[in-house]
Design a protein around this motif. Structure first.
Motif, PDB file in Angstrom:
ATOM      1  N   TYR A   1       0.780  -1.236   0.000  1.00 44.74           N
ATOM      2  CA  TYR A   1       0.000   0.000   0.000  1.00 44.74           C
ATOM      3  C   TYR A   1       0.813   1.288   0.000  1.00 44.74           C
ATOM      4  N   ILE A   2       2.129   1.224   0.212  1.00 40.29           N
ATOM      5  CA  ILE A   2       2.977   2.399   0.085  1.00 40.29           C
ATOM      6  C   ILE A   2       4.284   1.992  -0.579  1.00 40.29           C
ATOM      7  N   ASP A   3       4.705   2.761  -1.581  1.00 38.59           N
ATOM      8  CA  ASP A   3       6.041   2.597  -2.151  1.00 38.59           C
ATOM      9  C   ASP A   3       7.012   3.374  -1.270  1.00 38.59           C
ATOM     10  N   LEU A   4       7.824   2.655  -0.507  1.00 39.62           N
ATOM     11  CA  LEU A   4       8.767   3.282   0.423  1.00 39.62           C
ATOM     12  C   LEU A   4      10.174   3.153  -0.144  1.00 39.62           C
ATOM     13  N   GLN A   5      10.779   4.292  -0.436  1.00 37.17           N
ATOM     14  CA  GLN A   5      12.126   4.352  -0.990  1.00 37.17           C
ATOM     15  C   GLN A   5      13.049   4.881   0.102  1.00 37.17           C
ATOM     16  N   LEU A   6      14.176   4.230   0.338  1.00 36.32           N
ATOM     17  CA  LEU A   6      15.050   4.568   1.452  1.00 36.32           C
ATOM     18  C   LEU A   6      16.362   5.184   0.963  1.00 36.32           C
ATOM     19  N   VAL A   7      16.811   6.217   1.692  1.00 40.76           N
ATOM     20  CA  VAL A   7      18.050   6.919   1.388  1.00 40.76           C
ATOM     21  C   VAL A   7      19.036   6.687   2.522  1.00 40.76           C
ATOM     22  N   ALA A   8      20.237   6.223   2.210  1.00 31.53           N
ATOM     23  CA  ALA A   8      21.293   6.072   3.203  1.00 31.53           C
ATOM     24  C   ALA A   8      21.840   7.460   3.544  1.00 31.53           C
ATOM     25  N   PHE A   9      21.537   7.920   4.765  1.00 33.25           N
ATOM     26  CA  PHE A   9      21.772   9.324   5.132  1.00 33.25           C
ATOM     27  C   PHE A   9      22.718   9.419   6.333  1.00 33.25           C
ATOM     28  N   PRO A  10      23.977   9.790   6.105  1.00 32.34           N
ATOM     29  CA  PRO A  10      24.925   9.966   7.207  1.00 32.34           C
ATOM     30  C   PRO A  10      24.681  11.305   7.920  1.00 32.34           C
ATOM     31  N   GLN A  11      23.757  11.317   8.863  1.00 34.73           N
ATOM     32  CA  GLN A  11      23.271  12.533   9.505  1.00 34.73           C
ATOM     33  C   GLN A  11      24.392  13.403  10.075  1.00 34.73           C
ATOM     34  N   ASP A  12      25.425  12.796  10.621  1.00 38.23           N
ATOM     35  CA  ASP A  12      26.492  13.544  11.276  1.00 38.23           C
ATOM     36  C   ASP A  12      27.669  13.858  10.363  1.00 38.23           C
ATOM     37  N   GLY A  13      27.507  13.606   9.075  1.00 41.60           N
ATOM     38  CA  GLY A  13      28.558  13.882   8.110  1.00 41.60           C
ATOM     39  C   GLY A  13      29.336  12.629   7.769  1.00 41.60           C
ATOM     40  N   VAL A  14      29.393  12.259   6.493  1.00 43.76           N
ATOM     41  CA  VAL A  14      30.018  11.006   6.106  1.00 43.76           C
ATOM     42  C   VAL A  14      31.524  11.039   6.313  1.00 43.76           C
ATOM     43  N   LEU A  15      32.139  12.226   6.350  1.00 44.24           N
ATOM     44  CA  LEU A  15      33.559  12.348   6.651  1.00 44.24           C
ATOM     45  C   LEU A  15      33.790  12.793   8.089  1.00 44.24           C
ATOM     46  N   ARG A  16      32.894  13.558   8.615  1.00 42.07           N
ATOM     47  CA  ARG A  16      33.020  14.066   9.989  1.00 42.07           C
ATOM     48  C   ARG A  16      32.872  12.940  11.011  1.00 42.07           C
ATOM     49  N   ASP A  17      31.966  12.012  10.768  1.00 33.31           N
ATOM     50  CA  ASP A  17      31.759  10.873  11.660  1.00 33.31           C
ATOM     51  C   ASP A  17      32.700   9.735  11.243  1.00 33.31           C
ATOM     52  N   PRO A  18      33.505   9.190  12.164  1.00 31.46           N
ATOM     53  CA  PRO A  18      34.559   8.244  11.762  1.00 31.46           C
ATOM     54  C   PRO A  18      34.071   6.936  11.161  1.00 31.46           C
ATOM     55  N   THR A  19      32.856   6.511  11.474  1.00 34.24           N
ATOM     56  CA  THR A  19      32.365   5.233  10.942  1.00 34.24           C
ATOM     57  C   THR A  19      31.240   5.401   9.926  1.00 34.24           C
ATOM     58  N   ALA A  20      30.917   6.640   9.590  1.00 39.41           N
ATOM     59  CA  ALA A  20      29.744   6.897   8.745  1.00 39.41           C
ATOM     60  C   ALA A  20      29.890   6.314   7.344  1.00 39.41           C
ATOM     61  N   MET A  21      31.076   6.419   6.750  1.00 43.72           N
ATOM     62  CA  MET A  21      31.240   5.910   5.395  1.00 43.72           C
ATOM     63  C   MET A  21      31.058   4.398   5.357  1.00 43.72           C
ATOM     64  N   ALA A  22      31.681   3.708   6.280  1.00 40.17           N
ATOM     65  CA  ALA A  22      31.532   2.254   6.315  1.00 40.17           C
ATOM     66  C   ALA A  22      30.081   1.864   6.577  1.00 40.17           C
ATOM     67  N   ASN A  23      29.425   2.597   7.476  1.00 36.78           N
ATOM     68  CA  ASN A  23      28.018   2.295   7.780  1.00 36.78           C
ATOM     69  C   ASN A  23      27.125   2.560   6.569  1.00 36.78           C
ATOM     70  N   THR A  24      27.412   3.628   5.853  1.00 33.20           N
ATOM     71  CA  THR A  24      26.610   3.955   4.670  1.00 33.20           C
ATOM     72  C   THR A  24      26.747   2.867   3.608  1.00 33.20           C
ATOM     73  N   LEU A  25      27.965   2.375   3.408  1.00 34.73           N
ATOM     74  CA  LEU A  25      28.173   1.290   2.453  1.00 34.73           C
ATOM     75  C   LEU A  25      27.459   0.020   2.915  1.00 34.73           C
ATOM     76  N   ARG A  26      27.492  -0.262   4.212  1.00 39.60           N
ATOM     77  CA  ARG A  26      26.764  -1.417   4.745  1.00 39.60           C
ATOM     78  C   ARG A  26      25.261  -1.287   4.483  1.00 39.60           C
ATOM     79  N   ALA A  27      24.740  -0.083   4.708  1.00 38.07           N
ATOM     80  CA  ALA A  27      23.310   0.139   4.492  1.00 38.07           C
ATOM     81  C   ALA A  27      22.940  -0.107   3.036  1.00 38.07           C
ATOM     82  N   LEU A  28      23.766   0.357   2.109  1.00 36.50           N
ATOM     83  CA  LEU A  28      23.500   0.130   0.690  1.00 36.50           C
ATOM     84  C   LEU A  28      23.573  -1.359   0.363  1.00 36.50           C
ATOM     85  N   ASP A  29      24.531  -2.056   0.974  1.00 34.74           N
ATOM     86  CA  ASP A  29      24.638  -3.497   0.765  1.00 34.74           C
ATOM     87  C   ASP A  29      23.400  -4.229   1.297  1.00 34.74           C
ATOM     88  N   MET A  30      22.776  -3.681   2.341  1.00 37.86           N
ATOM     89  CA  MET A  30      21.588  -4.305   2.939  1.00 37.86           C
ATOM     90  C   MET A  30      20.332  -4.086   2.106  1.00 37.86           C
TER      91      MET A  30
END
Length: 430
Positions: free
Chosen positions: A142-171
């Protein structure tokens, strides 16, 4: 026999007296005087039938969390981000799932058929990602839900954000997000845009970045986003969300920036309710409006879709999942007051946003998905003016939400006994 026929509808393009026949989840006919039988017949009685509303920018992992663990006292963007950082460690995956499902119930009742939600990837446990992937599966009928991998604290500013973002895309998260203006330096912001766009290009994904959500006219990461879009061949797959710094930029720079965005085929997603609430907080008077240059972007040929962003969360304590509220605010703040402008604001929460999300089969034509909303209004402008009731919400040719016609009963000498607000517009407005 059809599954559903809607009789005597007015369509967003102005056609009246139209019937819509649906079979096996698809619109099979759009014409006057369909006489075939159907399992269900809905009499539109001349009211407006639209494709479903589309929200191209939302934060479903935070929705309905208002007051947990505390309120945003200042009402600012930065306190909202800080408050969200306090909420993330104490919420569970199930908390997020239950809030998101409740929001989807509300969204369906308001005629929302598609939502693009950013999900925070700066949580090493990726609780929000786990939760919204589950929600996406549960609501897919009943809803088309599209998800965006969003590093809220900055993908470079946060030390694990880039790895987490890639994990989220892999998921299985659908879209690459970012927040370049929240990086520590302008150079880091530009570098984050480059790296994230390269990831999207390598994976064949779309991009949607929180871009320049600031009053600072020197926050110009949309320029970098447009450049990287062209460099990497991402035209038609990239959106810049918010773009609020553009309201403070000098006109000469904007006269260069907008053509660059046009060349790159970048979409724009203002969020009128939130932009007008969060921006201009450092101003006394005159106080800036906060919304980006909607008219100029639109007139240049850029596809602009309005998003709602937040409902009852650390950033915004109001909201009802009503995209007509969003269009209403966008209309006022952007001074989009001509008949053509106002009708366009309806498109900004329907067709334009569907185009941005890349939705297939969207619209009212033979072969489109039988996803429709019956509104208690006679045309698009009246739908916004009235924030019209959703009398029926239809998904795949089946009614999944209903509401009684809203009519007031009057006891006034010599006056009508009842009042339908949809019948009180001038017959031929100029």
């Amino acid at each position: 026999m059809f599954d559903l026929i809607i009789k005597n509808a007015t369509l967003p393009d102005g056609r009246t007296g139209v019937d819509i026949a649906c079979q096996n989840g698809v619109i099979t006919a759009v014409e006057a005087g369909i006489t075939a039988e159907a399992a269900e017949v809905v009499n539109a009685s001349g009211y407006l039938v639209s494709p479903p509303f589309v929200d191209p920018h939302f934060h479903m992992d935070a929705t309905l969390s208002l007051g947990t663990p505390r309120m945003n006292v200042s009402g600012t963007l930065l306190e909202g981000i800080a408050l969200w950082g306090e909420l993330k460690p104490v919420q569970s995956v199930d908390d997020i799932i239950q809030r998101a499902l409740r929001y989807c119930d509300l969204a369906v009742s308001m005629g929302l058929g598609a939502i693009r939600s950013h999900v925070d990837t700066c949580d090493d446990e990726l609780k929000g990602v786990d939760a919204l992937l589950e929600v996406r599966e549960q609501v897919k009928d009943y809803i088309d839900l599209q998800l965006v991998a969003f590093p809220q604290d900055g993908v470079l500013r946060d030390p694990t954000a880039m790895a987490n973002t890639l994990r989220a895309l892999d998921m299985g998260v659908d879209v690459v997000g970012g927040i370049p203006h929240f990086e520590r330096t302008m150079a880091d912001g530009a570098n984050s845009v480059r790296q994230l766009c390269e990831i999207a290009a390598d994976r064949g994904l779309m991009v949607d970045m929180h871009c320049d959500e600031s009053d600072d006219p020197h926050s110009r990461h949309i320029e970098t986003l447009a450049y990287e879009t062209q460099r990497l061949g991402l035209q038609g797959r990239v959106a810049g969300s918010h773009l609020t710094s553009m309201h403070s930029m000098d006109n000469y720079y904007v006269s260069k920036l907008i053509p660059l965005m046009v060349e790159a085929g970048v979409y724009a997603i203002p969020n009128p309710l939130i932009n007008i609430m969060l921006q201009g907080r450092h101003d006394t008077y005159p106080k800036r409006r906060g919304q980006t240059r909607v008219r100029e972007l639109r007139d240049a040929g850029i596809t602009v879709g309005f998003g709602s962003d937040c409902v009852m969360d650390p950033w915004y304590s109001m909201g009802t999942a009503d995209m007509l509220d969003v269009a209403f605010m966008g209309l006022h703040v952007g001074q989009l007051s001509s008949r053509e402008d106002m009708a366009w604001c309806f498109d900004a929460v329907t067709q334009n946003s569907a185009n941005i999300m890349g939705l297939e089969g969207y619209g009212i034509a033979k072969g489109c998905a039988a996803n429709l909303v019956l509104l208690q209004a006679r045309d698009k402008i009246e739908a916004i003016r009235l924030r019209a009731d959703r009398l029926a919400v239809i998904r795949k040719g089946k009614v999944i939400a209903r509401k009684q016609l809203s009519v007031s009963n009057l006891s006034l000498p010599g006056r009508p006994e009842s009042l339908d607000p949809a019948d009180y517009a001038p017959k031929s407005p100029t």
